[in-house]
Design a protein around this motif. Structure first.
Motif, PDB file in Angstrom:
ATOM      1  N   VAL A  56      31.294  43.851  41.473  1.00 16.39           N
ATOM      2  CA  VAL A  56      29.911  43.557  41.876  1.00 16.39           C
ATOM      3  C   VAL A  56      28.971  43.719  40.693  1.00 16.39           C
ATOM      4  N   ALA A  57      29.182  44.753  39.887  1.00 17.84           N
ATOM      5  CA  ALA A  57      28.325  44.968  38.720  1.00 17.84           C
ATOM      6  C   ALA A  57      28.453  43.829  37.715  1.00 17.84           C
ATOM      7  N   ALA A  58      29.663  43.279  37.610  1.00 18.39           N
ATOM      8  CA  ALA A  58      29.881  42.186  36.658  1.00 18.39           C
ATOM      9  C   ALA A  58      29.238  40.890  37.127  1.00 18.39           C
ATOM     10  N   ASP A  59      29.126  40.714  38.453  1.00 17.20           N
ATOM     11  CA  ASP A  59      28.540  39.483  38.996  1.00 17.20           C
ATOM     12  C   ASP A  59      27.749  39.829  40.258  1.00 17.20           C
ATOM     13  N   PRO A  60      26.578  40.424  40.091  1.00 15.73           N
ATOM     14  CA  PRO A  60      25.818  40.886  41.258  1.00 15.73           C
ATOM     15  C   PRO A  60      25.349  39.768  42.181  1.00 15.73           C
ATOM     16  N   GLU A  61      25.296  38.550  41.688  1.00 15.65           N
ATOM     17  CA  GLU A  61      24.860  37.423  42.512  1.00 15.65           C
ATOM     18  C   GLU A  61      26.032  36.696  43.170  1.00 15.65           C
ATOM     19  N   GLY A  62      27.252  37.133  42.908  1.00 12.69           N
ATOM     20  CA  GLY A  62      28.426  36.467  43.448  1.00 12.69           C
ATOM     21  C   GLY A  62      28.527  36.611  44.956  1.00 12.69           C
ATOM     22  N   SER A  63      29.254  35.707  45.573  1.00 13.03           N
ATOM     23  CA  SER A  63      29.412  35.730  47.028  1.00 13.03           C
ATOM     24  C   SER A  63      30.484  36.732  47.441  1.00 13.03           C
ATOM     25  N   ALA A  64      30.408  37.122  48.706  1.00 17.21           N
ATOM     26  CA  ALA A  64      31.421  38.024  49.247  1.00 17.21           C
ATOM     27  C   ALA A  64      32.794  37.382  49.221  1.00 17.21           C
ATOM     28  N   ALA A  65      32.851  36.063  49.455  1.00 16.96           N
ATOM     29  CA  ALA A  65      34.137  35.359  49.437  1.00 16.96           C
ATOM     30  C   ALA A  65      34.768  35.414  48.053  1.00 16.96           C
ATOM     31  N   ASP A  66      33.957  35.218  47.010  1.00 14.11           N
ATOM     32  CA  ASP A  66      34.471  35.289  45.647  1.00 14.11           C
ATOM     33  C   ASP A  66      34.934  36.699  45.312  1.00 14.11           C
ATOM     34  N   LEU A  67      34.199  37.684  45.811  1.00 21.71           N
ATOM     35  CA  LEU A  67      34.581  39.077  45.570  1.00 21.71           C
ATOM     36  C   LEU A  67      35.936  39.372  46.192  1.00 21.71           C
ATOM     37  N   LEU A  68      36.126  38.935  47.445  1.00 24.55           N
ATOM     38  CA  LEU A  68      37.409  39.165  48.112  1.00 24.55           C
ATOM     39  C   LEU A  68      38.554  38.474  47.380  1.00 24.55           C
ATOM     40  N   THR A  69      38.297  37.257  46.909  1.00 25.08           N
ATOM     41  CA  THR A  69      39.326  36.519  46.175  1.00 25.08           C
ATOM     42  C   THR A  69      39.730  37.257  44.908  1.00 25.08           C
ATOM     43  N   SER A  70      38.750  37.830  44.210  1.00 23.94           N
ATOM     44  CA  SER A  70      39.049  38.537  42.959  1.00 23.94           C
ATOM     45  C   SER A  70      39.790  39.842  43.203  1.00 23.94           C
ATOM     46  N   LEU A  71      39.541  40.459  44.380  1.00 21.42           N
ATOM     47  CA  LEU A  71      40.160  41.754  44.664  1.00 21.42           C
ATOM     48  C   LEU A  71      41.524  41.633  45.331  1.00 21.42           C
ATOM     49  N   ARG A  72      41.734  40.532  46.084  1.00 22.75           N
ATOM     50  CA  ARG A  72      42.986  40.390  46.830  1.00 22.75           C
ATOM     51  C   ARG A  72      44.178  40.298  45.869  1.00 22.75           C
ATOM     52  N   GLY A  73      45.128  41.181  46.049  1.00 23.83           N
ATOM     53  CA  GLY A  73      46.319  41.187  45.193  1.00 23.83           C
ATOM     54  C   GLY A  73      46.133  41.898  43.872  1.00 23.83           C
ATOM     55  N   GLN A  74      44.917  42.396  43.615  1.00 25.25           N
ATOM     56  CA  GLN A  74      44.653  43.028  42.320  1.00 25.25           C
ATOM     57  C   GLN A  74      45.532  44.264  42.107  1.00 25.25           C
ATOM     58  N   GLY A  75      45.715  45.056  43.187  1.00 23.46           N
ATOM     59  CA  GLY A  75      46.498  46.278  43.050  1.00 23.46           C
ATOM     60  C   GLY A  75      47.935  46.004  42.656  1.00 23.46           C
ATOM     61  N   ASP A  76      48.551  45.014  43.304  1.00 17.64           N
ATOM     62  CA  ASP A  76      49.941  44.682  42.973  1.00 17.64           C
ATOM     63  C   ASP A  76      50.043  44.113  41.560  1.00 17.64           C
ATOM     64  N   ARG A  77      49.083  43.295  41.171  1.00 16.40           N
ATOM     65  CA  ARG A  77      49.107  42.743  39.807  1.00 16.40           C
ATOM     66  C   ARG A  77      48.958  43.850  38.773  1.00 16.40           C
ATOM     67  N   ARG A  78      48.070  44.779  39.068  1.00 17.04           N
ATOM     68  CA  ARG A  78      47.834  45.886  38.134  1.00 17.04           C
ATOM     69  C   ARG A  78      49.064  46.788  38.034  1.00 17.04           C
ATOM     70  N   LEU A  79      49.718  47.070  39.158  1.00 22.06           N
ATOM     71  CA  LEU A  79      50.920  47.901  39.124  1.00 22.06           C
ATOM     72  C   LEU A  79      52.046  47.185  38.394  1.00 22.06           C
ATOM     73  N   ALA A  80      52.212  45.887  38.635  1.00 24.39           N
ATOM     74  CA  ALA A  80      53.243  45.126  37.921  1.00 24.39           C
ATOM     75  C   ALA A  80      53.018  45.200  36.421  1.00 24.39           C
ATOM     76  N   GLN A  81      51.770  45.101  36.011  1.00 26.86           N
ATOM     77  CA  GLN A  81      51.446  45.186  34.586  1.00 26.86           C
ATOM     78  C   GLN A  81      51.851  46.546  34.019  1.00 26.86           C
ATOM     79  N   ALA A  82      51.576  47.615  34.764  1.00 28.09           N
ATOM     80  CA  ALA A  82      51.914  48.963  34.295  1.00 28.09           C
ATOM     81  C   ALA A  82      53.423  49.175  34.236  1.00 28.09           C
ATOM     82  N   LEU A  83      54.139  48.673  35.243  1.00 26.55           N
ATOM     83  CA  LEU A  83      55.603  48.810  35.262  1.00 26.55           C
ATOM     84  C   LEU A  83      56.230  48.062  34.090  1.00 26.55           C
ATOM     85  N   ARG A  84      55.733  46.846  33.849  1.00 25.55           N
ATOM     86  CA  ARG A  84      56.274  46.042  32.747  1.00 25.55           C
ATOM     87  C   ARG A  84      56.005  46.716  31.406  1.00 25.55           C
TER      88      ARG A  84
END
Length: 276
Positions: A56-84
């Protein structure tokens, strides 16, 4: 993952971005292997509030839909990056050994995604006809992207003896047309920097298991007796919150096998010869 960690970071499951931070912190201390005694077979549905606030701080004018899209799956992607990035991680899978088996097509497709041990047969023995091996009726595997990122996984199954105490671990389970390695075998393989483990299968069942030059003593069903060295806390236990807060010296981790699991009361407790 103890009471202090749950108090500080909230109840389990934690957002996988938080788990990834734990992996990164451990990896920085250069362990020989990192094992998760936790099965990541479901997508991360937890909301990482700090990640949402940053978005939200990076794009305070962004829509809720865009926010959800950016967050969905982020945790799994981040964990995969750490494991690799760790290069030495091992994930857990769980095998059902009772109840109705999965349909043949489903079982075959799932087994094809499971890790496998090399098998060498002697005197006409075959994996399909070995009566002593323990069979998995269904497999619960880590998410494919996490499994690929870690590069190693193994089952965490073991069964109590008739008196309810746990003394043996099957280090291989048969799933359709392959032998699935145990979690501990994969940790040892990481520790010894060996590329593979091999099961020697004779007419009576398993006759030998080798990891490089190391021979593992097992019975015909590929079960190993646990050589318990003492009661709980015989090995060093580190609180996850202490690791994340960098209150643990790197020397406590460097060159060691680090297993991430639960010690919080009521989680993952079994009876051993040392403690009920």
């Amino acid at each position: 993952i103890d009471e202090a960690s749950l108090t500080a970071l909230g109840r389990w499951p934690w957002p996988r971005t938080q788990v990834a931070d734990l992996v990164d912190t451990i990896s920085a201390a250069q362990p020989a292997a990192i094992g998760f005694d936790i099965v990541f077979d479901q997508r991360d549905e937890a909301l990482d509030l700090s990640a949402a606030e940053r978005a939200v701080a990076a794009d305070p004018e962004g829509s809720a839909a865009d926010l959800l899209t950016s967050l969905r799956g982020q945790g799994d992607r981040r964990l995969a990056q750490a494991l690799r990035a760790s290069g030495v991680s091992v994930l857990a899978l769980f095998a059902e050994s009772g109840g109705p088996p999965a349909p043949a097509a489903e079982a075959k497709a799932t087994a094809a995604r499971a890790p496998q041990l090399s098998v060498r047969t002697l005197a006409g023995a075959s994996l399909e006809t070995a009566a002593s091996l323990l069979d998995a009726t269904r497999l619960h595997l880590p998410l494919p992207d996490l499994a690929r990122a870690a590069g190693a996984s193994g089952h965490i199954n073991f069964l109590p003896d008739i008196d309810g105490f746990y003394r043996r671990v099957p280090i291989a389970l048969r799933a359709v047309d392959r032998l699935v390695p145990s979690f501990n075998i994969e940790l040892v393989r990481r520790y010894l920097k060996q590329s593979s483990a091999t099961v020697i299968l004779g007419p009576e069942g398993v006759s030998a298991i080798r990891i490089g030059d190391l021979s593992v003593v097992a019975d015909e069903a590929a079960q190993v007796w646990v050589d318990y060295l003492g009661p709980p806390q015989t090995f060093p236990f580190l609180s996850a919150i202490d690791v994340l807060a960098q209150r643990v010296p790197p020397e406590a981790i460097r060159g060691r096998i680090v297993i991430i699991g639960f010690t919080a009361a009521g989680n993952d407790e079994v009876a051993t010869p040392f403690a009920a």
